[in-house]
Design a protein around this motif. Sequence first.
Motif, PDB file in Angstrom:
ATOM      1  N   LYS A  66       0.843  -1.197   0.000  1.00 55.29           N
ATOM      2  CA  LYS A  66       0.000   0.000   0.000  1.00 55.29           C
ATOM      3  C   LYS A  66       0.885   1.257   0.000  1.00 55.29           C
ATOM      4  O   LYS A  66       0.567   2.245  -0.647  1.00 55.29           O
ATOM      5  CB  LYS A  66      -0.952  -0.010   1.213  1.00 55.29           C
ATOM      6  CG  LYS A  66      -2.046   1.022   1.057  1.00 55.29           C
ATOM      7  CD  LYS A  66      -3.100   0.963   2.129  1.00 55.29           C
ATOM      8  CE  LYS A  66      -4.157   2.034   1.840  1.00 55.29           C
ATOM      9  NZ  LYS A  66      -5.016   2.302   2.994  1.00 55.29           N
ATOM     10  N   HIS A  67       2.003   1.187   0.709  1.00 50.09           N
ATOM     11  CA  HIS A  67       2.955   2.308   0.702  1.00 50.09           C
ATOM     12  C   HIS A  67       3.462   2.568  -0.718  1.00 50.09           C
ATOM     13  O   HIS A  67       3.590   3.719  -1.140  1.00 50.09           O
ATOM     14  CB  HIS A  67       4.111   2.007   1.658  1.00 50.09           C
ATOM     15  CG  HIS A  67       5.302   2.904   1.474  1.00 50.09           C
ATOM     16  ND1 HIS A  67       5.246   4.270   1.678  1.00 50.09           N
ATOM     17  CD2 HIS A  67       6.578   2.633   1.090  1.00 50.09           C
ATOM     18  CE1 HIS A  67       6.447   4.787   1.439  1.00 50.09           C
ATOM     19  NE2 HIS A  67       7.267   3.825   1.068  1.00 50.09           N
ATOM     20  N   HIS A  68       3.744   1.516  -1.477  1.00 54.73           N
ATOM     21  CA  HIS A  68       4.194   1.706  -2.863  1.00 54.73           C
ATOM     22  C   HIS A  68       3.055   2.208  -3.748  1.00 54.73           C
ATOM     23  O   HIS A  68       3.291   2.964  -4.690  1.00 54.73           O
ATOM     24  CB  HIS A  68       4.742   0.393  -3.440  1.00 54.73           C
ATOM     25  CG  HIS A  68       6.187   0.156  -3.089  1.00 54.73           C
ATOM     26  ND1 HIS A  68       7.235   0.632  -3.845  1.00 54.73           N
ATOM     27  CD2 HIS A  68       6.746  -0.503  -2.051  1.00 54.73           C
ATOM     28  CE1 HIS A  68       8.385   0.278  -3.288  1.00 54.73           C
ATOM     29  NE2 HIS A  68       8.124  -0.420  -2.194  1.00 54.73           N
ATOM     30  N   GLY A 168      14.160   8.226   5.289  1.00 56.79           N
ATOM     31  CA  GLY A 168      14.350   7.759   3.908  1.00 56.79           C
ATOM     32  C   GLY A 168      13.313   8.277   2.925  1.00 56.79           C
ATOM     33  O   GLY A 168      13.304   7.883   1.757  1.00 56.79           O
ATOM     34  N   HIS A 169      12.424   9.145   3.411  1.00 52.72           N
ATOM     35  CA  HIS A 169      11.529   9.873   2.503  1.00 52.72           C
ATOM     36  C   HIS A 169      11.652  11.368   2.757  1.00 52.72           C
ATOM     37  O   HIS A 169      10.733  12.124   2.466  1.00 52.72           O
ATOM     38  CB  HIS A 169      10.061   9.448   2.713  1.00 52.72           C
ATOM     39  CG  HIS A 169       9.679   8.239   1.916  1.00 52.72           C
ATOM     40  ND1 HIS A 169       9.002   8.305   0.718  1.00 52.72           N
ATOM     41  CD2 HIS A 169       9.908   6.918   2.137  1.00 52.72           C
ATOM     42  CE1 HIS A 169       8.809   7.083   0.254  1.00 52.72           C
ATOM     43  NE2 HIS A 169       9.355   6.220   1.090  1.00 52.72           N
ATOM     44  N   HIS A 170      12.789  11.787   3.353  1.00 53.29           N
ATOM     45  CA  HIS A 170      12.903  13.197   3.715  1.00 53.29           C
ATOM     46  C   HIS A 170      14.311  13.744   3.445  1.00 53.29           C
ATOM     47  O   HIS A 170      14.453  14.699   2.698  1.00 53.29           O
ATOM     48  CB  HIS A 170      12.527  13.383   5.194  1.00 53.29           C
ATOM     49  CG  HIS A 170      12.366  14.805   5.596  1.00 53.29           C
ATOM     50  ND1 HIS A 170      11.223  15.521   5.344  1.00 53.29           N
ATOM     51  CD2 HIS A 170      13.227  15.668   6.192  1.00 53.29           C
ATOM     52  CE1 HIS A 170      11.385  16.765   5.783  1.00 53.29           C
ATOM     53  NE2 HIS A 170      12.583  16.879   6.302  1.00 53.29           N
ATOM     54  N   HIS A 195      18.963   2.561   0.591  1.00 59.10           N
ATOM     55  CA  HIS A 195      18.967   2.983  -0.821  1.00 59.10           C
ATOM     56  C   HIS A 195      17.518   3.029  -1.289  1.00 59.10           C
ATOM     57  O   HIS A 195      17.117   2.365  -2.243  1.00 59.10           O
ATOM     58  CB  HIS A 195      19.787   2.009  -1.675  1.00 59.10           C
ATOM     59  CG  HIS A 195      21.192   1.816  -1.207  1.00 59.10           C
ATOM     60  ND1 HIS A 195      22.079   2.865  -1.063  1.00 59.10           N
ATOM     61  CD2 HIS A 195      21.877   0.704  -0.845  1.00 59.10           C
ATOM     62  CE1 HIS A 195      23.239   2.410  -0.637  1.00 59.10           C
ATOM     63  NE2 HIS A 195      23.144   1.106  -0.484  1.00 59.10           N
ATOM     64  N   HIS A 196      16.745   3.835  -0.582  1.00 56.60           N
ATOM     65  CA  HIS A 196      15.289   3.751  -0.722  1.00 56.60           C
ATOM     66  C   HIS A 196      14.793   4.452  -1.986  1.00 56.60           C
ATOM     67  O   HIS A 196      13.779   4.048  -2.561  1.00 56.60           O
ATOM     68  CB  HIS A 196      14.646   4.348   0.541  1.00 56.60           C
ATOM     69  CG  HIS A 196      13.251   3.887   0.780  1.00 56.60           C
ATOM     70  ND1 HIS A 196      12.892   2.551   0.783  1.00 56.60           N
ATOM     71  CD2 HIS A 196      12.103   4.576   1.002  1.00 56.60           C
ATOM     72  CE1 HIS A 196      11.590   2.453   1.006  1.00 56.60           C
ATOM     73  NE2 HIS A 196      11.085   3.671   1.135  1.00 56.60           N
ATOM     74  N   ASN A 197      15.511   5.487  -2.444  1.00 52.19           N
ATOM     75  CA  ASN A 197      15.145   6.139  -3.703  1.00 52.19           C
ATOM     76  C   ASN A 197      15.353   5.153  -4.861  1.00 52.19           C
ATOM     77  O   ASN A 197      14.491   5.026  -5.741  1.00 52.19           O
ATOM     78  CB  ASN A 197      16.000   7.407  -3.890  1.00 52.19           C
ATOM     79  CG  ASN A 197      15.738   8.097  -5.211  1.00 52.19           C
ATOM     80  OD1 ASN A 197      16.411   7.816  -6.210  1.00 52.19           O
ATOM     81  ND2 ASN A 197      14.763   9.005  -5.247  1.00 52.19           N
ATOM     82  N   HIS A 199      15.149   1.992  -4.630  1.00 57.15           N
ATOM     83  CA  HIS A 199      14.122   0.957  -4.509  1.00 57.15           C
ATOM     84  C   HIS A 199      12.776   1.408  -5.079  1.00 57.15           C
ATOM     85  O   HIS A 199      12.094   0.643  -5.754  1.00 57.15           O
ATOM     86  CB  HIS A 199      13.965   0.522  -3.050  1.00 57.15           C
ATOM     87  CG  HIS A 199      12.809  -0.390  -2.843  1.00 57.15           C
ATOM     88  ND1 HIS A 199      12.709  -1.620  -3.480  1.00 57.15           N
ATOM     89  CD2 HIS A 199      11.670  -0.251  -2.122  1.00 57.15           C
ATOM     90  CE1 HIS A 199      11.562  -2.185  -3.141  1.00 57.15           C
ATOM     91  NE2 HIS A 199      10.901  -1.381  -2.320  1.00 57.15           N
ATOM     92  N   HIS A 200      12.401   2.662  -4.801  1.00 53.60           N
ATOM     93  CA  HIS A 200      11.124   3.136  -5.352  1.00 53.60           C
ATOM     94  C   HIS A 200      11.189   3.261  -6.874  1.00 53.60           C
ATOM     95  O   HIS A 200      10.172   3.150  -7.553  1.00 53.60           O
ATOM     96  CB  HIS A 200      10.714   4.464  -4.717  1.00 53.60           C
ATOM     97  CG  HIS A 200       9.944   4.286  -3.450  1.00 53.60           C
ATOM     98  ND1 HIS A 200       8.578   4.126  -3.414  1.00 53.60           N
ATOM     99  CD2 HIS A 200      10.354   4.199  -2.160  1.00 53.60           C
ATOM    100  CE1 HIS A 200       8.174   3.973  -2.153  1.00 53.60           C
ATOM    101  NE2 HIS A 200       9.244   4.009  -1.368  1.00 53.60           N
ATOM    102  N   ALA A 201      12.389   3.487  -7.417  1.00 52.96           N
ATOM    103  CA  ALA A 201      12.532   3.580  -8.873  1.00 52.96           C
ATOM    104  C   ALA A 201      12.498   2.199  -9.528  1.00 52.96           C
ATOM    105  O   ALA A 201      12.019   2.040 -10.647  1.00 52.96           O
ATOM    106  CB  ALA A 201      13.837   4.287  -9.217  1.00 52.96           C
TER     107      ALA A 201
END
Length: 251
Positions: A66-68, A168-170, A195-197, A199-201
Amino acid sequence: MLPVALAVVVALVVSQVAIFLTTIYLHRALSHRSMTLRTAAAFPMRVLLWTTTGIKPRQWVAVHRKHHAYTDVEGDPHSPVMLGWVRVQLTNAALYRREARNPATISRYAKDVPPGWWDRHLFDRAWLGLGLGVGVLMLLLGPVWGLVAALVHVVAYLSSNAAVNAVGHHFGRRPYENTATNLVWLALITAGEGHHNNHHAAPTSARLGHKWWEIDFGWWAISVFRAVGLAKVRLERIVFTGPKDRDRVAA
Ligand SMILES: [Zn+2]
Ligand SMILES: [Zn+2]
Protein backbone atom coordinates in the motif's frame (compact mmCIF):
# COMPACT_ATOMS: atom_id res chain seq x y z
CA MET A 1 33.05 -8.25 28.81
CA LEU A 2 30.74 -6.34 31.12
CA PRO A 3 27.25 -7.85 31.24
CA VAL A 4 25.70 -4.61 30.00
CA ALA A 5 28.09 -4.48 27.02
CA LEU A 6 27.41 -8.14 26.24
CA ALA A 7 23.65 -7.53 26.42
CA VAL A 8 23.94 -4.59 24.00
CA VAL A 9 26.16 -6.53 21.57
CA VAL A 10 23.77 -9.52 21.60
CA ALA A 11 20.81 -7.16 21.10
CA LEU A 12 22.43 -5.49 18.10
CA VAL A 13 23.27 -8.86 16.55
CA VAL A 14 19.64 -10.00 17.02
CA SER A 15 18.44 -6.71 15.49
CA GLN A 16 20.68 -7.12 12.49
CA VAL A 17 19.42 -10.68 11.97
CA ALA A 18 15.84 -9.36 12.07
CA ILE A 19 16.74 -6.48 9.71
CA PHE A 20 18.33 -8.88 7.18
CA LEU A 21 15.28 -11.17 7.34
CA THR A 22 12.93 -8.23 6.96
CA THR A 23 14.63 -6.94 3.82
CA ILE A 24 15.32 -10.36 2.26
CA TYR A 25 12.24 -12.37 3.17
CA LEU A 26 9.44 -9.88 3.86
CA HIS A 27 10.51 -7.11 1.49
CA ARG A 28 12.48 -8.36 -1.51
CA ALA A 29 11.06 -11.90 -1.74
CA LEU A 30 7.48 -11.71 -0.49
CA SER A 31 6.36 -8.10 -1.13
CA HIS A 32 8.03 -7.53 -4.50
CA ARG A 33 8.63 -11.10 -5.69
CA SER A 34 12.05 -9.96 -6.85
CA MET A 35 13.47 -13.30 -5.72
CA THR A 36 12.37 -16.71 -4.49
CA LEU A 37 13.74 -18.73 -1.58
CA ARG A 38 13.88 -22.49 -1.21
CA THR A 39 11.91 -23.82 1.77
CA ALA A 40 15.19 -24.85 3.41
CA ALA A 41 16.00 -21.14 3.69
CA ALA A 42 12.49 -19.68 3.91
CA PHE A 43 11.29 -21.78 6.83
CA PRO A 44 14.15 -21.00 9.23
CA MET A 45 13.75 -17.36 8.20
CA ARG A 46 10.08 -17.49 9.17
CA VAL A 47 10.93 -19.02 12.55
CA LEU A 48 13.53 -16.34 13.21
CA LEU A 49 11.21 -13.52 12.11
CA TRP A 50 8.49 -14.91 14.37
CA THR A 51 10.80 -15.05 17.41
CA THR A 52 12.58 -11.73 16.78
CA THR A 53 9.71 -9.56 15.48
CA GLY A 54 6.37 -11.39 15.77
CA ILE A 55 5.48 -9.91 12.37
CA LYS A 56 2.79 -11.65 10.31
CA PRO A 57 4.16 -11.71 6.77
CA ARG A 58 0.81 -11.07 5.04
CA GLN A 59 0.34 -7.94 7.15
CA TRP A 60 3.81 -6.61 6.44
CA VAL A 61 3.41 -7.31 2.72
CA ALA A 62 0.00 -5.58 2.57
CA VAL A 63 1.11 -2.45 4.45
CA HIS A 64 4.25 -2.20 2.36
CA ARG A 65 2.50 -2.67 -0.98
CA LYS A 66 0.00 0.00 0.00
CA HIS A 67 2.95 2.31 0.70
CA HIS A 68 4.19 1.71 -2.86
CA ALA A 69 0.70 2.19 -4.28
CA TYR A 70 0.15 5.54 -2.54
CA THR A 71 3.69 6.78 -1.91
CA ASP A 72 3.56 10.11 -0.09
CA VAL A 73 -0.04 10.82 -1.10
CA GLU A 74 -3.34 10.28 0.72
CA GLY A 75 -3.53 6.56 1.58
CA ASP A 76 0.18 6.05 2.35
CA PRO A 77 0.24 4.29 5.74
CA HIS A 78 3.39 6.13 6.90
CA SER A 79 4.21 9.17 4.79
CA PRO A 80 6.49 11.88 6.21
CA VAL A 81 5.12 14.22 3.54
CA MET A 82 1.62 13.82 4.98
CA LEU A 83 2.53 13.41 8.67
CA GLY A 84 6.00 14.95 9.10
CA TRP A 85 9.17 12.88 9.39
CA VAL A 86 9.46 13.19 13.18
CA ARG A 87 6.00 11.73 13.71
CA VAL A 88 6.70 8.82 11.34
CA GLN A 89 10.08 8.22 12.99
CA LEU A 90 8.56 8.10 16.48
CA THR A 91 5.24 6.35 15.74
CA ASN A 92 6.03 4.15 12.73
CA ALA A 93 5.20 0.97 14.67
CA ALA A 94 1.77 2.33 15.65
CA LEU A 95 1.10 3.54 12.10
CA TYR A 96 2.06 0.09 10.85
CA ARG A 97 -0.18 -1.66 13.35
CA ARG A 98 -3.18 0.48 12.48
CA GLU A 99 -2.87 -0.36 8.78
CA ALA A 100 -1.98 -4.02 9.44
CA ARG A 101 -5.24 -4.46 11.36
CA ASN A 102 -7.34 -3.12 8.51
CA PRO A 103 -8.90 -6.21 6.88
CA ALA A 104 -9.54 -4.29 3.63
CA THR A 105 -5.79 -3.60 3.30
CA ILE A 106 -4.90 -7.26 3.85
CA SER A 107 -7.51 -8.60 1.43
CA ARG A 108 -6.58 -6.10 -1.26
CA TYR A 109 -2.78 -6.17 -1.04
CA ALA A 110 -1.86 -9.61 0.26
CA LYS A 111 -4.13 -11.95 -1.71
CA ASP A 112 -1.12 -13.99 -2.74
CA VAL A 113 0.10 -14.44 0.85
CA PRO A 114 -2.81 -16.33 2.47
CA PRO A 115 -2.30 -17.77 5.94
CA GLY A 116 -1.08 -21.37 5.64
CA TRP A 117 -1.07 -24.27 8.08
CA TRP A 118 2.00 -22.96 9.93
CA ASP A 119 0.46 -19.50 10.26
CA ARG A 120 -2.80 -20.79 11.68
CA HIS A 121 -1.14 -23.20 14.09
CA LEU A 122 1.99 -21.33 15.11
CA PHE A 123 3.24 -18.14 13.46
CA ASP A 124 0.02 -16.14 13.92
CA ARG A 125 0.64 -16.34 17.68
CA ALA A 126 2.96 -13.36 17.65
CA TRP A 127 3.31 -13.12 21.43
CA LEU A 128 4.32 -16.77 21.66
CA GLY A 129 7.12 -16.18 19.15
CA LEU A 130 8.30 -13.04 20.90
CA GLY A 131 8.06 -14.78 24.28
CA LEU A 132 10.25 -17.60 22.99
CA GLY A 133 12.75 -15.07 21.66
CA VAL A 134 12.92 -13.23 24.97
CA GLY A 135 13.17 -16.58 26.79
CA VAL A 136 16.23 -17.55 24.75
CA LEU A 137 17.86 -14.20 25.56
CA MET A 138 17.10 -14.70 29.28
CA LEU A 139 18.59 -18.20 29.23
CA LEU A 140 21.65 -16.90 27.44
CA LEU A 141 22.28 -13.73 29.47
CA GLY A 142 20.32 -14.25 32.68
CA PRO A 143 16.86 -12.85 33.37
CA VAL A 144 17.82 -9.19 33.87
CA TRP A 145 20.32 -8.77 31.04
CA GLY A 146 18.17 -10.94 28.79
CA LEU A 147 15.31 -8.48 29.25
CA VAL A 148 17.67 -5.55 28.70
CA ALA A 149 18.89 -7.14 25.45
CA ALA A 150 15.29 -7.71 24.32
CA LEU A 151 14.46 -4.07 25.01
CA VAL A 152 17.55 -2.77 23.16
CA HIS A 153 16.71 -5.04 20.22
CA VAL A 154 13.12 -3.77 20.05
CA VAL A 155 14.29 -0.14 20.07
CA ALA A 156 17.07 -0.76 17.50
CA TYR A 157 14.82 -2.77 15.16
CA LEU A 158 11.82 -0.46 15.31
CA SER A 159 13.82 2.75 14.99
CA SER A 160 15.85 1.56 12.01
CA ASN A 161 12.69 0.39 10.21
CA ALA A 162 11.06 3.70 11.07
CA ALA A 163 14.08 5.56 9.70
CA VAL A 164 13.63 3.97 6.26
CA ASN A 165 10.04 5.24 6.16
CA ALA A 166 10.67 8.62 7.81
CA VAL A 167 14.25 9.78 7.16
CA GLY A 168 14.35 7.76 3.91
CA HIS A 169 11.53 9.87 2.50
CA HIS A 170 12.90 13.20 3.72
CA PHE A 171 16.71 13.62 3.91
CA GLY A 172 19.23 12.42 1.36
CA ARG A 173 19.96 12.08 -2.37
CA ARG A 174 17.29 11.60 -5.02
CA PRO A 175 19.03 10.26 -8.15
CA TYR A 176 15.64 9.11 -9.49
CA GLU A 177 12.39 11.04 -9.68
CA ASN A 178 10.50 9.83 -6.64
CA THR A 179 9.96 11.11 -3.11
CA ALA A 180 12.19 8.53 -1.39
CA THR A 181 15.88 9.20 -0.70
CA ASN A 182 19.21 7.39 -0.67
CA LEU A 183 21.29 7.55 2.51
CA VAL A 184 24.57 5.65 2.70
CA TRP A 185 24.67 5.52 6.52
CA LEU A 186 21.08 4.26 6.69
CA ALA A 187 21.79 1.62 4.05
CA LEU A 188 24.75 0.37 6.10
CA ILE A 189 22.64 -0.23 9.23
CA THR A 190 19.52 -1.55 7.42
CA ALA A 191 21.07 -4.21 5.14
CA GLY A 192 20.64 -1.97 2.09
CA GLU A 193 17.16 -0.57 2.75
CA GLY A 194 18.60 2.94 2.99
CA HIS A 195 18.97 2.98 -0.82
CA HIS A 196 15.29 3.75 -0.72
CA ASN A 197 15.15 6.14 -3.70
CA ASN A 198 16.70 3.39 -5.84
CA HIS A 199 14.12 0.96 -4.51
CA HIS A 200 11.12 3.14 -5.35
CA ALA A 201 12.53 3.58 -8.87
CA ALA A 202 13.10 -0.15 -9.39
CA PRO A 203 10.95 -2.05 -6.86
CA THR A 204 11.19 -5.38 -8.68
CA SER A 205 14.97 -5.42 -8.40
CA ALA A 206 16.41 -7.66 -5.68
CA ARG A 207 19.49 -5.41 -5.61
CA LEU A 208 18.96 -2.06 -3.87
CA GLY A 209 22.42 -0.60 -4.46
CA HIS A 210 22.63 0.55 -8.08
CA LYS A 211 26.12 2.09 -8.12
CA TRP A 212 29.19 0.05 -7.20
CA TRP A 213 29.72 2.16 -4.09
CA GLU A 214 26.15 1.77 -2.85
CA ILE A 215 26.82 -1.02 -0.39
CA ASP A 216 23.87 -3.37 0.03
CA PHE A 217 24.64 -6.04 2.64
CA GLY A 218 21.23 -7.61 2.02
CA TRP A 219 22.25 -8.22 -1.58
CA TRP A 220 25.56 -9.70 -0.40
CA ALA A 221 23.60 -12.16 1.75
CA ILE A 222 21.27 -12.96 -1.17
CA SER A 223 24.36 -13.65 -3.30
CA VAL A 224 25.50 -16.23 -0.74
CA PHE A 225 22.05 -17.86 -0.73
CA ARG A 226 22.16 -17.95 -4.55
CA ALA A 227 25.62 -19.45 -4.58
CA VAL A 228 24.46 -22.38 -2.46
CA GLY A 229 21.24 -22.82 -4.45
CA LEU A 230 18.82 -21.52 -1.80
CA ALA A 231 17.67 -18.39 -3.66
CA LYS A 232 16.78 -17.38 -7.20
CA VAL A 233 16.68 -13.79 -8.40
CA ARG A 234 13.88 -12.98 -10.85
CA LEU A 235 15.48 -10.15 -12.83
CA GLU A 236 19.21 -10.00 -13.39
CA ARG A 237 19.14 -6.40 -14.55
CA ILE A 238 17.58 -3.45 -12.79
CA VAL A 239 14.18 -2.62 -14.30
CA PHE A 240 12.77 0.83 -13.68
CA THR A 241 9.02 1.02 -13.34
CA GLY A 242 8.75 4.70 -12.46
CA PRO A 243 5.24 6.15 -12.12
CA LYS A 244 3.71 2.95 -13.51
CA ASP A 245 4.65 1.34 -10.22
CA ARG A 246 1.34 2.43 -8.77
CA ASP A 247 -0.78 0.47 -11.26
CA ARG A 248 1.50 -2.53 -11.10
CA VAL A 249 1.39 -2.94 -7.33
CA ALA A 250 -2.26 -2.05 -6.84
CA ALA A 251 -3.51 -4.33 -9.66
ZN1 LIG B 1 9.21 4.17 0.69
ZN1 LIG C 1 9.31 -1.98 -1.34
